[in-house]
Design a protein around this motif. Sequence first.
Motif, PDB file in Angstrom:
ATOM      1  N   HIS A  54       0.853  -1.196   0.000  1.00 48.79           N
ATOM      2  CA  HIS A  54       0.000   0.000   0.000  1.00 48.79           C
ATOM      3  C   HIS A  54       0.883   1.239   0.000  1.00 48.79           C
ATOM      4  CE1 HIS A  54       1.110  -0.447   4.209  1.00 48.79           C
ATOM      5  NE2 HIS A  54       0.945   0.854   4.294  1.00 48.79           N
ATOM      6  N   ASP A 106       1.144   5.206   1.824  1.00 52.03           N
ATOM      7  CA  ASP A 106       0.629   6.028   2.918  1.00 52.03           C
ATOM      8  C   ASP A 106       0.357   7.409   2.339  1.00 52.03           C
ATOM      9  OD1 ASP A 106       1.461   3.804   4.349  1.00 52.03           O
ATOM     10  OD2 ASP A 106       2.413   4.961   5.932  1.00 52.03           O
ATOM     11  N   HIS A 110       4.692  -0.217  -0.065  1.00 48.79           N
ATOM     12  CA  HIS A 110       5.424  -0.997   0.943  1.00 48.79           C
ATOM     13  C   HIS A 110       4.457  -1.942   1.644  1.00 48.79           C
ATOM     14  CE1 HIS A 110       3.834   2.604   2.907  1.00 48.79           C
ATOM     15  NE2 HIS A 110       3.703   1.844   3.968  1.00 48.79           N
ATOM     16  N   ARG A 158       4.180  10.024  12.265  1.00 49.43           N
ATOM     17  CA  ARG A 158       3.846  10.851  11.119  1.00 49.43           C
ATOM     18  C   ARG A 158       3.475  12.254  11.546  1.00 49.43           C
ATOM     19  NH1 ARG A 158       0.833   5.916  10.167  1.00 49.43           N
ATOM     20  NH2 ARG A 158       1.562   4.864   8.283  1.00 49.43           N
TER      21      ARG A 158
HETATM   22 FE    FE Z   1       2.265   2.079   5.374  1.00 50.56          FE
END
Ligand code: FE
Length: 199
Positions: free
Chosen positions: A121, A123, A177, A196
């Motif tokens: 996927h 991010d 990833h 994040r």
């Molecule tokens: Fe991720």
Amino acid sequence: WTQTLAPGAVVLRGFAAESAPALMQMIDQLTRVAPFRQMTTPGGFVMSAAMSNCGSLGWVTDVQGYRYARHDPLTGLPWPAMPLLFAQLAQQAAYEAGFPDFVADACLMNRYAVGSRMSLHQDKNERDFSQPIVSVSLGLPAIFQFGGMQRSDAVQRIPLTQGDVLVWGGPSRLRFHGVQAIKAGTEDYRFNLTFRKAG
Ligand code: FE
Ligand code: MD3
């Protein structure tokens, strides 16, 4: 020592090794307030990793989609505050990798039992892709898959063990990833902390 996987993607081997016991203890405390739970994707699949969050924003998914939320949908409470040890570790790792002004407002805590995995996927629920993502591996080892900008691009397989810290920024920030199924070992779980700047 540091290893560059691709432009903007830096591995800090063992960077959090000394802090690992304290980090695990903090995960245990935080998840008494905001328990680990398996969330559902918008497509209706139950994720195999269990998740929780700390910090002012938490990543959540349900049938309505992926997003960041100020409150834990399970309890209705704000996510627990990010411990200073977490915030400092993330900032120091980002600094080492060339991102001196990284300030995380979200920490996603992932817990993988044996057999759990995370499929490829990107991010991209964060506002500012110029800010990196910092990830800390704890507990059982894992094989991380690091792909390209398209799902079909070839993947590099990177073994990660307790205390390894990775910083993903610059041109690597939006790469695909994933995590291969976790194998049985001397512990019950793999934990991953993902820091994040979401807001
Ligand atoms: Fe991720
Ligand atoms: C590479 N978690 O929670 S962290 C996730 O090990 C997630 O739990 C994995 O992917 C885990 O979204 C991997 C490492 C990671 C995080 C973000 C990235 C690698 C990344 C963003 C871009 C490229």
